[in-house]
Design a protein around this motif. Structure first.
Motif, PDB file in Angstrom:
ATOM      1  N   ASP A  75      36.656  37.753  33.278  1.00 23.92           N
ATOM      2  CA  ASP A  75      35.400  37.713  34.033  1.00 23.92           C
ATOM      3  C   ASP A  75      35.168  39.117  34.589  1.00 23.92           C
ATOM      4  OD1 ASP A  75      33.350  37.342  35.882  1.00 23.92           O
ATOM      5  OD2 ASP A  75      34.082  35.380  36.522  1.00 23.92           O
ATOM      6  N   THR A 130      40.250  31.413  33.209  1.00 26.25           N
ATOM      7  CA  THR A 130      40.092  32.856  33.432  1.00 26.25           C
ATOM      8  C   THR A 130      41.400  33.427  33.973  1.00 26.25           C
ATOM      9  OG1 THR A 130      37.735  32.599  33.828  1.00 26.25           O
ATOM     10  CG2 THR A 130      38.778  34.614  34.674  1.00 26.25           C
ATOM     11  N   ALA A 133      40.101  39.219  36.099  1.00 24.42           N
ATOM     12  CA  ALA A 133      38.745  39.426  36.613  1.00 24.42           C
ATOM     13  C   ALA A 133      38.656  40.768  37.322  1.00 24.42           C
ATOM     14  CB  ALA A 133      38.365  38.300  37.575  1.00 24.42           C
ATOM     15  N   ALA A 320      30.214  37.903  32.621  1.00 32.05           N
ATOM     16  CA  ALA A 320      30.710  37.747  33.990  1.00 32.05           C
ATOM     17  C   ALA A 320      29.981  36.615  34.698  1.00 32.05           C
ATOM     18  CB  ALA A 320      30.506  39.054  34.758  1.00 32.05           C
ATOM     19  N   THR A 321      30.674  36.005  35.657  1.00 29.42           N
ATOM     20  CA  THR A 321      30.064  34.889  36.389  1.00 29.42           C
ATOM     21  C   THR A 321      29.247  35.353  37.598  1.00 29.42           C
ATOM     22  OG1 THR A 321      31.986  34.623  37.827  1.00 29.42           O
ATOM     23  CG2 THR A 321      31.972  33.348  35.767  1.00 29.42           C
ATOM     24  N   MET A 331      33.677  30.547  32.179  1.00 33.67           N
ATOM     25  CA  MET A 331      33.146  31.535  31.235  1.00 33.67           C
ATOM     26  C   MET A 331      32.432  30.831  30.082  1.00 33.67           C
ATOM     27  SD  MET A 331      33.574  34.442  32.562  1.00 33.67           S
ATOM     28  CE  MET A 331      33.055  35.463  31.198  1.00 33.67           C
TER      29      MET A 331
END
Ligand code: GUN
Ligand code: ZN
Length: 440
Positions: A75, A130, A133, A320-321, A331
């Motif tokens: 992420d 994930t 990040a 990316a969130t 994701m």
């Protein structure tokens, strides 16, 4: 922890990035494959028929029939203190920051609060598959401390940074150019390169940093040649206009960062929706990456990111969130919304490219491609086991899928968080969905 393990399932990964960001990706798919892990790293990957013969005799193979194993998801832009503001109603970016985000971030001056939030956040990441990040903390150095400590306890490969924010924010959420520099420096010296952790210098965005603070950020980048730069860029039209008023000497938004030495191959810029041609060209030339945050862009009404324009310009893009502007930690959900954004623009995003963006593409954007992102021998064994048996609809759709692309697309559109059965971090299982056993 067993020092070796072998998992038998369908396997998908991307051995190398495409020759150009706009080109289709080369996938490696083993319908009946084996992932062999030794001492937390990938030992080998391949067709079961061939690899079974090479495994040590006493190594039990765990079979996960019907499951798909991929590298852990990456992420490329997320805020750990914003989990509590996900789903905040009715505002565009600048109002949303003022109404919801800043009040929540205030609480992170308390290290106990920050540690609790970091634990919840990391559990959410793992439930969603994930494993890496690029993470915003808050302006408080305690928040970054708490995050690094919790990530270290789970041995996760993480990049994070304390927010730099010395103006246009509530007084109790501001640092100064000097204190922001000193606190960032101390955090870098303590955490950067420790275990699997890295530091990113993190000015929130041009609106909330003075020129002096952006210069101090540039100084940190020069002093620490392998830390990264993480910020927001050109997300919302009102934001872009405000930046133009705050920095009248700059030619455009990206130029504000460029004038302070913040645009380079170590930079990741979230959003990049309203860019001009020069900004696209400059990002490509500098080797900077853009984080495409579709659930956030739709939720906040920020606009439609053009993956096509960014890729055609030669810019690396990751998915990316952007929790908590974004609405899901998944994701897969993020890729589903990315697909819909490309549909609205009349562009194309293939299922293979989507999985690439969330794995090796993310690793590339974060400068971690030597360590994670695929199953090349020696890479750290961060991986996910996806299991369609968690969703009758997904299972049903997969029975009618005629190709790998169709299968992957079904996972993207119908899978979400539920289909993540297990998440493994450096060869250790860190998440297993209750009530299911993926293997035999
Ligand atoms: N721009 C500046 N800060 C933020 C933030 O917290 N979230 C998003 N989505 N954009 C920002
Ligand atoms: Zn953000």
């Amino acid at each position: 922890m067993a020092s070796q393990l072998a998992i038998r399932a369908s396997l998908l990964h991307f051995p190398r990035p495409p020759a150009h960001p706009a080109a289709e990706v080369d996938a490696e798919f083993f319908a009946d494959g084996i992932l062999w892990v030794k001492d937390g790293a990938v030992r080998a990957v391949g067709e079961a028929a061939g690899l079974l013969r090479r495994l040590p005799r006493n190594l039990a193979v765990r079979s996960c029939p019907g499951c798909l194993v991929t590298p852990g998801f990456v992420d490329a832009h997320i805020h750990f203190p914003q989990t509590e503001v996900v789903a905040s109603h009715g505002a565009e970016l600048l109002q949303w920051l003022e109404n919801y985000t800043f009040p929540a971030e205030r609480k992170f001056s308390n290290p106990i609060y920050a540690a609790d939030a970091a634990r919840f956040f990391l559990a959410q990441l793992l439930q969603n598959g994930t494993t890496t990040a690029l993470v915003f903390a808050t302006v408080h150095k305690e928040s970054a401390e708490a995050f690094f400590r919790e990530a270290e306890a789970r041995n996760m490969r993480m990049i994070a940074g304390k927010v730099l924010m010395d103006r246009n924010a509530p007084e109790d959420l501001r640092d100064t150019a000097d204190s922001g520099y000193r606190d960032s420096r101390a955090l870098i010296e303590k955490w950067h390169g420790r275990g699997r952790l890295h530091y990113a210098v993190t000015p929130r965005f041009a609106v909330t940093s003075s020129a002096a603070q952006l210069s101090a950020a540039g100084k940190l980048l020069r002093e620490f040649p392998d830390v990264r730069l993480h910020t927001h860029l050109s997300e919302n039209r009102a934001e872009v206009e405000l930046v133009a008023r705050l920095f009248p000497e700059a030619g455009d938004y990206l130029d504000v960062y460029d004038r302070h030495g913040l645009v380079c191959a170590r930079s990741v810029f979230a959003h990049g929706i309203h860019l001009c041609g020069r900004e696209y060209r400059r990002l490509a030339e500098a080797g900077s990456a853009l984080a495409f945050c579709p659930t956030s862009n739709l939720f906040l009404g920020s606009g439609l990111f053009s993956l096509k324009k960014a890729a055609a310009a030669g810019i690396q893009v990751a998915a990316a969130t952007d929790i908590g502007g974004g609405t899901s930690f998944s994701m897969l959900r993020t890729l589903a919304e990315a697909y819909k954004v490309t549909r609205l623009l009349g562009d194309e995003l293939t299922p293979l490219k989507s999985f690439y963006l969330a794995t090796l593409g993310g690793a590339q954007a974060l400068g971690l491609e030597q360590k994670i992102g695929n199953f090349a021998p020696g890479k750290e064994a961060d991986f996910v086991i996806l299991d369609p048996k968690t969703s009758p609809l997904l299972q049903h759709r997969l029975r009618h899928a005629a190709s790998l692309a169709e299968q992957l697309f079904a996972y993207i559109i119908l899978g979400g968080a539920r289909c993540v059965r297990e998440t493994w971090v450096a060869g250790r299982r860190e998440f297993a969905r209750e009530g299911f056993d993926a293997g035999e």
